[in-house]
Design an enzyme around this catalytic site. Structure first.
Site, PDB file in Angstrom:
ATOM      1  N   GLU A  26       0.869  -1.807   0.113  1.00 57.58           N
ATOM      2  CA  GLU A  26       0.326   0.744   0.548  1.00 57.58           C
ATOM      3  C   GLU A  26       0.525   1.276   0.120  1.00 57.58           C
ATOM      4  O   GLU A  26       1.983   0.882   0.080  1.00 57.58           O
ATOM      5  CB  GLU A  26      -1.257  -0.114   0.896  1.00 57.58           C
ATOM      6  CG  GLU A  26      -0.372   0.763   2.396  1.00 57.58           C
ATOM      7  CD  GLU A  26      -0.892   0.734   3.483  1.00 57.58           C
ATOM      8  OE1 GLU A  26      -1.374   1.917   3.624  1.00 57.58           O
ATOM      9  OE2 GLU A  26      -1.423  -0.099   4.515  1.00 57.58           O
ATOM     10  N   LYS A 158      -4.738  -2.087  14.226  1.00 53.76           N
ATOM     11  CA  LYS A 158      -3.910  -0.863  15.378  1.00 53.76           C
ATOM     12  C   LYS A 158      -4.879  -0.795  16.242  1.00 53.76           C
ATOM     13  O   LYS A 158      -5.316  -1.047  16.422  1.00 53.76           O
ATOM     14  CB  LYS A 158      -3.707  -0.031  14.808  1.00 53.76           C
ATOM     15  CG  LYS A 158      -2.905   0.527  12.872  1.00 53.76           C
ATOM     16  CD  LYS A 158      -2.468   1.162  12.511  1.00 53.76           C
ATOM     17  CE  LYS A 158      -3.957   0.970  11.508  1.00 53.76           C
ATOM     18  NZ  LYS A 158      -4.573   1.679  10.337  1.00 53.76           N
TER      19      LYS A 158
END
Ligand code: PSU
Ligand code: MN
Length: 300
Positions: A26, A158
């Site tokens: 990404e 995360k």
């Protein structure tokens, strides 16, 4: 003029023609997630790891409105310099294409490009997920994982997120979650979260087999592979928890909303950990890229 097809870098094009393994990466982590100059280091280390393990790295992005897999050096430099680069999630792709914008692709948008180009393996740091104290803020990464026939390698979601809720949503969306040599869903900066994953793989070949099974059954979704951050770079869970609590407080005080939330929280955690979370982030990005390359090789 809108170009419908995904533009492939010549090296990526050749690799696909010769059925060589490719790993998509990404670009939002380069243009929004990491500060300068760490983003350059992340790019070098992830692409280096993919090559070292026998695959071709390909950064995904929108280059002046063109969906692109495998950036030319001059374009990559613009993304590393970060100015004028929008964060592009799945919903943003059509408008960014229509307006010719430079856009850094999140996991969601990268999966959309991989699906369009038929690329089966993608690596990232951590996926987005369900945010804490924000009932309707759920990353588009989750639904895209549910409808993209792609293997995504990450270090979990995360630590800034609601991890139990994120894991539940992955189940609802039909995403096959596999721990690579771990039975716990990692928390990105920390290896342990106490959350069990439904499957544990010991080899890249097992992951490739699960992916083939999903395809054989005609499932729309892919496979989410999670591995803990490398032990030497992992942070202590208590340190991360208190850093995240402070980061969430500052986000609330500053009234941060929407797409800005994730980059804001990551930067705040970096300050709160005295920069240590940055080293963790780089180490896990590299490790994930390497594992993705092994899986891409196993798929061939
Ligand atoms: N992990 C990082 N840094 C990042 C991201 C993930 O260490 O910048 C990015 C990824 O691109 C991910 C996105 O897809 O954050 C999620 O953003 P949101 O929560 O707005 O969907
Ligand atoms: Mn969001």
């Amino acid at each position: 003029m809108i170009q419908a097809l995904v533009r492939l870098h010549p090296e990526v094009q050749r690799a696909i023609e010769h059925r060589l393994p490719v790993v998509a990466l990404e670009s939002s982590v380069l243009a929004q997630g990491l500060p300068i100059p760490a983003n350059r280091e992340a790019d070098a280390r992830t692409r280096g790891a993919v090559r070292q393990l026998g695959a071709i790295p390909a950064v995904t992005a929108l280059v002046r409105g063109v969906p692109t897999i495998g950036l030319e050096d001059v374009d990559l430099e613009r993304f590393l310099a970060r100015t004028g680069i929008a964060k592009v999630s799945a919903r943003d792709l059509p408008w960014a294409m229509a307006t010719g914008a430079d856009g850094a692709t999140t996991v969601a948008a990268s999966l959309a490009l991989c699906t369009a180009a038929g690329l089966p393996v993608f690596a990232t740091g951590g996926i987005g997920g369900v945010h804490r104290d924000a009932p309707y803020d759920e990353s588009a990464d989750l639904p895209e994982l549910g409808r993209s026939p792609v293997i995504t390698v990450c270090a979990g979601a995360k630590s800034i997120l609601d991890l139990p809720a994120t894991l539940e949503r992955l189940e609802t969306l039909g995403v096959t979650v596999i721990g690579y040599r771990t039975d716990e869903f990692p928390g990105f900066f920390t290896p342990r979260t106490g959350l069990k994953v439904p499957a544990v793989a010991e080899s890249a070949a097992q992951i490739a087999a699960a992916y083939r099974a999903a395809r054989a059954l005609g499932r729309p979704s892919g496979v989410l592979v999670v591995q803990p951050p490398p032990a030497a770079a992992a942070l202590d869970a208590d340190l991360v928890e208190s850093a995240v609590a402070h980061a969430l407080e500052s986000a609330r005080a500053a009234g941060v909303r929407g797409a800005a939330v994730t980059p804001f929280l990551l930067a705040a955690v970096e300050r709160e950990t005295g920069g240590r979370s940055l080293a963790t982030n780089l180490a896990l990005l590299e490790a994930n890229a390497g594992l993705a390359a092994e899986i891409a090789v196993a798929l061939h």
